[in-house]
Design an enzyme around this catalytic site. Structure first.
Site, PDB file in Angstrom:
ATOM      1  N   ASN A 166       1.006  -1.131   0.165  1.00 13.41           N
ATOM      2  CA  ASN A 166      -0.006   0.207   0.231  1.00 13.41           C
ATOM      3  C   ASN A 166       1.021   1.184  -0.051  1.00 13.41           C
ATOM      4  OD1 ASN A 166      -1.629   2.007   0.557  1.00 13.41           O
ATOM      5  ND2 ASN A 166      -2.514   1.556   2.612  1.00 13.41           N
ATOM      6  N   LYS A 177       0.012   4.197  -0.384  1.00 14.55           N
ATOM      7  CA  LYS A 177      -0.462   5.286   0.217  1.00 14.55           C
ATOM      8  C   LYS A 177      -0.367   6.632  -0.459  1.00 14.55           C
ATOM      9  CE  LYS A 177      -0.102   3.234   4.822  1.00 14.55           C
ATOM     10  NZ  LYS A 177      -0.161   3.198   6.275  1.00 14.55           N
ATOM     11  N   HIS A 195      -9.623   1.208   4.703  1.00 14.82           N
ATOM     12  CA  HIS A 195      -8.538   1.467   5.248  1.00 14.82           C
ATOM     13  C   HIS A 195      -8.724   2.206   6.534  1.00 14.82           C
ATOM     14  CE1 HIS A 195      -4.343   2.497   6.320  1.00 14.82           C
ATOM     15  NE2 HIS A 195      -3.891   1.478   5.954  1.00 14.82           N
ATOM     16  N   GLU A 207      -6.933   4.693   7.787  1.00 10.16           N
ATOM     17  CA  GLU A 207      -6.828   6.084   7.258  1.00 10.16           C
ATOM     18  C   GLU A 207      -7.945   6.691   6.857  1.00 10.16           C
ATOM     19  OE1 GLU A 207      -3.167   5.375   5.457  1.00 10.16           O
ATOM     20  OE2 GLU A 207      -2.311   4.927   7.432  1.00 10.16           O
ATOM     21  N   GLU A 265      -5.610  -4.866  10.272  1.00 11.07           N
ATOM     22  CA  GLU A 265      -4.603  -3.915  10.673  1.00 11.07           C
ATOM     23  C   GLU A 265      -4.668  -3.111  11.864  1.00 11.07           C
ATOM     24  OE1 GLU A 265      -2.489  -2.815   6.508  1.00 11.07           O
ATOM     25  OE2 GLU A 265      -4.270  -1.153   7.228  1.00 11.07           O
ATOM     26  N   GLY A 315       2.634   2.278  10.789  1.00  9.04           N
ATOM     27  CA  GLY A 315       3.427   3.362  10.450  1.00  9.04           C
ATOM     28  C   GLY A 315       4.244   3.989  12.088  1.00  9.04           C
ATOM     29  N   SER A 358       3.352  -2.275  10.207  1.00  9.91           N
ATOM     30  CA  SER A 358       4.775  -2.470  10.468  1.00  9.91           C
ATOM     31  C   SER A 358       5.121  -3.783  10.051  1.00  9.91           C
ATOM     32  CB  SER A 358       5.013  -1.876  11.778  1.00  9.91           C
ATOM     33  OG  SER A 358       4.785  -0.459  12.121  1.00  9.91           O
TER      34      SER A 358
END
Ligand code: 13P
Length: 252
Positions: A13, A15, A98, A100, A169, A175, A214
């Site tokens: 991904n 991003k 996701h 985010e 996730e 991250g 991660s």
């Protein structure tokens, strides 16, 4: 646990990262050393670069994915991309829900379920993301949160969920360099597998449940060795060819 071994899926991904030059360098480096991977491989790229990456990856083991799609088929939805438009660019996968997007764009469980349906209706494999925040984990709500998120998708999509990919996730691991331990991840994957079994009994073992958060070249093998971890959704490490290739090599 599945008796029939399914291919793992390693999906990058990207991003909101990349440029024409950087993407070309990354794809070329990946293609040079990828060989014939034992797993399925995809890169989920920013929408403006779909055409570029599709052309670079054509005929290779690397499939192209999007990072989001509209729940709507067409029309007055400024800024959105429909599943059919993604199909036009040879897109195989689309990340849906996701954290985010849930966090910064207010995406609800219902919208995520509708986006999943839009992808499935157009032959795009949705990678449906679920995961708890740190506060939710510390409050002992992990299981309840991921089950609620997946339940919404199951509710709308019924037996079609046999065609989805799920990605667990944990938000606190994204991250942050703070990976879930293999045991922590496996525990949640087992919960999700049981829920899928309940909804799609005959097909649940064939549904891939990826871990994301991660994942990197150093920890991938241990995570991927867990019985219910069927691949990875990789952010930061997917932007570095040697790291992404090592993760791909670990997925057998
Ligand atoms: P990182 O691998 O950078 O933690 O990102 C994980 C992720 O969000 C993939 O979708």
């Amino acid at each position: 646990m599945s008796v029939m071994k399914k291919k793992k899926l390693i999906a990058g991904n990207w991003k909101m990262n990349g440029s024409l030059a950087a993407n070309e360098a990354l794809l070329k480096a990946l293609l040079q050393d990828i060989g014939a991977p034992a797993c399925d491989v995809a890169v989920c790229v920013p929408a403006p670069y779909l055409a570029q990456v599709q052309a670079l990856a054509a005929g290779s083991p690397i499939a192209v994915g999007a990072q989001d799609l509209s729940a709507q088929p067409q029309g007055a939805f400024t800024g959105e991309q429909s599943a059919l438009m993604l199909k036009d660019f040879g897109v195989r996968y689309a990340i849906v829900g996701h954290s985010e997007r849930r966090q910064y764009h207010g995406e609800s469980d219902e919208l995520v379920a509708a986006k999943t349906a839009a992808a499935l209706a157009n032959g795009i494999t949705p990678i449906v993301c679920v995961g708890e925040t740190l506060a939710q984990r510390e409050a002992g709500e992990t299981e309840e949160v991921v089950k609620r998120q997946l339940a919404a998708v199951i509710h709308v999509n019924g037996h079609c969920i046999s065609e989805i990919v799920v990605a667990y996730e944990p938000v606190w691991a994204i991250g942050t360099g703070k990976t879930a331990t293999p045991e922590q991840a496996q525990a949640v994957h087992a919960v999700l597998r049981a829920q899928l079994h309940h909804a799609a009994s005959d097909h649940a073992d064939g549904i891939r449940i990826l871990y994301g958060g991660s994942m990197n070249a150093a920890n991938a093998a241990e995570l991927l060795a867990q019985p219910d971890i069927d691949g990875g959704l990789i952010g930061g490490a997917s932007l570095k060819a040697p790291d992404f290739l090592q993760i791909i090599a670990a997925a057998r």
